[in-house]
Scaffold this motif. Structure first.
Motif, PDB file in Angstrom:
ATOM      1  N   LYS A   1       9.612   5.499   0.553  1.00 60.40           N
ATOM      2  CA  LYS A   1      10.555   6.026   1.535  1.00 60.40           C
ATOM      3  C   LYS A   1      10.962   7.460   1.219  1.00 60.40           C
ATOM      4  O   LYS A   1      11.504   8.163   2.078  1.00 60.40           O
ATOM      5  N   ASN A   2      10.703   7.901  -0.019  1.00 58.03           N
ATOM      6  CA  ASN A   2      11.052   9.261  -0.421  1.00 58.03           C
ATOM      7  C   ASN A   2       9.975  10.286  -0.088  1.00 58.03           C
ATOM      8  O   ASN A   2      10.200  11.485  -0.284  1.00 58.03           O
ATOM      9  N   ILE A   3       8.827   9.826   0.404  1.00 52.24           N
ATOM     10  CA  ILE A   3       7.732  10.767   0.620  1.00 52.24           C
ATOM     11  C   ILE A   3       7.000  10.589   1.958  1.00 52.24           C
ATOM     12  O   ILE A   3       6.474  11.537   2.523  1.00 52.24           O
ATOM     13  N   PHE A   4       6.969   9.366   2.501  1.00 54.95           N
ATOM     14  CA  PHE A   4       6.287   9.120   3.777  1.00 54.95           C
ATOM     15  C   PHE A   4       7.089   9.718   4.934  1.00 54.95           C
ATOM     16  O   PHE A   4       8.314   9.579   4.995  1.00 54.95           O
ATOM     17  N   ASN A   5       6.388  10.377   5.870  1.00 56.22           N
ATOM     18  CA  ASN A   5       7.047  10.804   7.101  1.00 56.22           C
ATOM     19  C   ASN A   5       6.676   9.831   8.223  1.00 56.22           C
ATOM     20  O   ASN A   5       5.928   8.876   8.012  1.00 56.22           O
ATOM     21  N   GLU A   6       7.179  10.083   9.416  1.00 55.39           N
ATOM     22  CA  GLU A   6       6.961   9.154  10.533  1.00 55.39           C
ATOM     23  C   GLU A   6       5.483   9.008  10.871  1.00 55.39           C
ATOM     24  O   GLU A   6       4.997   7.891  11.128  1.00 55.39           O
ATOM     25  N   ASP A   7       4.755  10.125  10.831  1.00 51.39           N
ATOM     26  CA  ASP A   7       3.322  10.080  11.138  1.00 51.39           C
ATOM     27  C   ASP A   7       2.560   9.271  10.084  1.00 51.39           C
ATOM     28  O   ASP A   7       1.677   8.476  10.423  1.00 51.39           O
ATOM     29  N   ASP A   8       2.931   9.450   8.817  1.00 46.95           N
ATOM     30  CA  ASP A   8       2.308   8.677   7.736  1.00 46.95           C
ATOM     31  C   ASP A   8       2.531   7.187   7.947  1.00 46.95           C
ATOM     32  O   ASP A   8       1.612   6.373   7.796  1.00 46.95           O
ATOM     33  N   ASN A   9       3.754   6.840   8.279  1.00 42.87           N
ATOM     34  CA  ASN A   9       4.092   5.434   8.498  1.00 42.87           C
ATOM     35  C   ASN A   9       3.265   4.830   9.623  1.00 42.87           C
ATOM     36  O   ASN A   9       2.731   3.724   9.497  1.00 42.87           O
ATOM     37  N   GLN A  10       3.147   5.548  10.710  1.00 48.20           N
ATOM     38  CA  GLN A  10       2.396   5.043  11.852  1.00 48.20           C
ATOM     39  C   GLN A  10       0.927   4.840  11.504  1.00 48.20           C
ATOM     40  O   GLN A  10       0.326   3.821  11.855  1.00 48.20           O
ATOM     41  N   LYS A  11       0.340   5.788  10.779  1.00 51.52           N
ATOM     42  CA  LYS A  11      -1.066   5.677  10.397  1.00 51.52           C
ATOM     43  C   LYS A  11      -1.288   4.511   9.436  1.00 51.52           C
ATOM     44  O   LYS A  11      -2.240   3.745   9.589  1.00 51.52           O
ATOM     45  N   MET A  12      -0.403   4.388   8.461  1.00 61.38           N
ATOM     46  CA  MET A  12      -0.554   3.297   7.487  1.00 61.38           C
ATOM     47  C   MET A  12      -0.340   1.944   8.161  1.00 61.38           C
ATOM     48  O   MET A  12      -1.091   0.999   7.916  1.00 61.38           O
TER      49      MET A  12
ATOM     50  N   GLY B   1       8.655   2.593 -11.715  1.00 61.91           N
ATOM     51  CA  GLY B   1       8.479   1.152 -11.804  1.00 61.91           C
ATOM     52  C   GLY B   1       9.314   0.362 -10.817  1.00 61.91           C
ATOM     53  O   GLY B   1       9.759  -0.750 -11.115  1.00 61.91           O
ATOM     54  N   GLY B   2       9.540   0.907  -9.636  1.00 59.65           N
ATOM     55  CA  GLY B   2      10.393   0.232  -8.668  1.00 59.65           C
ATOM     56  C   GLY B   2       9.657  -0.176  -7.401  1.00 59.65           C
ATOM     57  O   GLY B   2       8.431  -0.166  -7.331  1.00 59.65           O
ATOM     58  N   VAL B   3      10.431  -0.537  -6.396  1.00 63.87           N
ATOM     59  CA  VAL B   3       9.907  -0.937  -5.093  1.00 63.87           C
ATOM     60  C   VAL B   3      10.522  -0.028  -4.033  1.00 63.87           C
ATOM     61  O   VAL B   3      11.701   0.336  -4.113  1.00 63.87           O
ATOM     62  N   SER B   4       9.716   0.374  -3.047  1.00 67.79           N
ATOM     63  CA  SER B   4      10.133   1.181  -1.888  1.00 67.79           C
ATOM     64  C   SER B   4      10.325   2.657  -2.200  1.00 67.79           C
ATOM     65  O   SER B   4      11.018   3.369  -1.455  1.00 67.79           O
TER      66      SER B   4
ATOM     67  N   PRO C   1       0.788  -1.242   0.000  1.00 66.58           N
ATOM     68  CA  PRO C   1       0.000   0.000   0.000  1.00 66.58           C
ATOM     69  C   PRO C   1       0.810   1.276   0.000  1.00 66.58           C
ATOM     70  O   PRO C   1       0.354   2.301  -0.513  1.00 66.58           O
ATOM     71  N   LYS C   2       2.005   1.254   0.561  1.00 63.54           N
ATOM     72  CA  LYS C   2       2.790   2.485   0.596  1.00 63.54           C
ATOM     73  C   LYS C   2       3.290   2.863  -0.794  1.00 63.54           C
ATOM     74  O   LYS C   2       3.277   4.048  -1.174  1.00 63.54           O
TER      75      LYS C   2
ATOM     76  N   LYS D   1       5.862  -6.447   6.470  1.00 60.90           N
ATOM     77  CA  LYS D   1       7.022  -6.191   7.322  1.00 60.90           C
ATOM     78  C   LYS D   1       8.316  -6.116   6.532  1.00 60.90           C
ATOM     79  O   LYS D   1       9.289  -5.500   6.980  1.00 60.90           O
ATOM     80  N   VAL D   2       8.320  -6.722   5.350  1.00 59.98           N
ATOM     81  CA  VAL D   2       9.510  -6.677   4.494  1.00 59.98           C
ATOM     82  C   VAL D   2       9.552  -5.390   3.673  1.00 59.98           C
ATOM     83  O   VAL D   2      10.586  -4.726   3.588  1.00 59.98           O
ATOM     84  N   TYR D   3       8.418  -5.026   3.095  1.00 56.09           N
ATOM     85  CA  TYR D   3       8.395  -3.923   2.127  1.00 56.09           C
ATOM     86  C   TYR D   3       7.908  -2.588   2.679  1.00 56.09           C
ATOM     87  O   TYR D   3       8.095  -1.559   2.027  1.00 56.09           O
ATOM     88  N   CYS D   4       7.287  -2.595   3.868  1.00 54.50           N
ATOM     89  CA  CYS D   4       6.643  -1.371   4.335  1.00 54.50           C
ATOM     90  C   CYS D   4       7.095  -0.887   5.709  1.00 54.50           C
ATOM     91  O   CYS D   4       6.505   0.063   6.245  1.00 54.50           O
ATOM     92  N   LYS D   5       8.108  -1.471   6.279  1.00 57.83           N
ATOM     93  CA  LYS D   5       8.575  -0.990   7.567  1.00 57.83           C
ATOM     94  C   LYS D   5       9.712  -0.005   7.393  1.00 57.83           C
ATOM     95  O   LYS D   5      10.656  -0.243   6.647  1.00 57.83           O
TER      96      LYS D   5
END
Length: 312
Positions: free
Chosen positions: A276-287, A270-273, A151-152, A307-311
């Motif tokens: 990480k260039n746009i999510f902040n800490e608050d975004d991560n916690q909510k998602m 067309g990549g993975v991850s 989802p991220k 846990k592999v792709y979104c942490k």
């Protein structure tokens, strides 16, 4: 260039031109509680879609927007076209195909009558949840390849896509988009609802799930599995040809021919991850909290390897 590809380009470019003349509030409409882009979808078409007759040999690709459906759609189309060449006596799409946009829900209300004249095997893409699909898809046990992506990265890709494509609502800030995404206020609905509804079909014999990430890790293996699922009977050499033609670089270089001006919008990274260039800490916690609450413990949730792709 095939008739179908010309139709793809014509429809998208018309939608882009029409959207330039529309007020922002007119870009979407609601049908049965879900938002859709008004330049390419209509309530009349959705009503007509209910009577669409799926075939048991249809090749369906289902995926939430920005999960990689255009990429995997090319893989599927190439696999079926290659298989068709090996089957003597099969009607040729070069001679007989009608001009239809590959996404089932995109087009006019008469589209489904015209699709009845398409030769088998029809390759059909969709962003719809299973309960929004015509009943005949499951009654006739058409095979469905379900494509899912973390989802991220979906949210990140969707944000850039919406702000570069005029037929979709744009967002002044990432924060505005993130709020809309988390609330499910997106065209084609909520990502989390989408995965939750398709999770009910993970054990169906006619549904195969593949993730964007596993295809990125081993495209050759993924293409082979897809070919076997649809029983396309291709040689290893033919499968390798499909693999080579479906690399991101190859598709990007060919995008003007396959997608017209839309290709510049469609093929970004067309990549993975990239999240990480746009999510902040608050975004991560909510998602993280929303994913665990709505998809934690589900089969598709596990398959996404959050846990592999979104942490962070």
């Amino acid at each position: 260039m095939s008739k179908q590809r010309k139709t793809f380009i014509t429809l998208v470019e018309k939608a882009m031109a029409d959207a330039e003349e529309m007020a922002p509030e007119d870009l979407v409409f609601s049908y049965k509680g879900i938002l859709y882009p008004s330049t390419v979808c209509s309530p009349e078409a959705f009503k007509a879609l209910e009577s669409f007759e799926a075939r048991s040999d249809d090749v369906f690709l289902a995926g939430y927007p920005k999960s990689g459906t255009n990429w995997v759609g090319q893989i599927l189309t190439d696999l079926v076209a290659t298989s068709r060449k090996n089957n003597e006596g099969t009607r040729s799409l070069d001679d007989d195909e009608l001009e239809e946009f590959p996404y089932l829900e995109v087009g006019d209300a008469e589209k489904y009558q015209r699709m009845a004249d398409l030769p088998s095997r029809r390759v059909i893409f969709t962003h719809l949840t299973p309960q929004k699909l015509p009943a005949s898809v499951f009654m006739n046990k058409a095979k469905i390849l379900l494509l899912i992506r973390n989802p991220k990265d979906v949210a990140t890709s969707f944000y850039h896509f919406a702000n570069r494509l005029s037929p979709l609502p744009s967002y002044k800030t990432w924060g505005d988009f993130f709020t809309a995404f988390m609330n499910g206020e997106m065209v084609f609905g909520s990502y989390f609802d989408y995965i939750f509804e398709w999770n009910k079909h993970t054990d169906d014999a006619n549904v195969m799930t593949i993730t964007y990430e596993e295809l990125k890790e081993n495209r050759a293996l993924g293409v082979k599995r897809i070919s076997e699922f649809f029983e396309l009977q291709l040689t290893d050499e033919e499968i390798q040809g499909v693999v080579d033609r479906s690399s991101f670089q190859a598709m990007k270089e060919n995008s003007e021919k396959t997608h017209g001006a839309f290709g510049n919008v469609l093929f970004r990274k067309g990549g993975v991850s990239d999240w990480k260039n746009i999510f902040n800490e608050d975004d991560n916690q909510k998602m993280d909290a929303t994913f665990e609450e709505q998809l934690g413990g589900t089969k598709l949730g596990e398959k996404l390897k959050y846990k592999v792709y979104c942490k962070a």
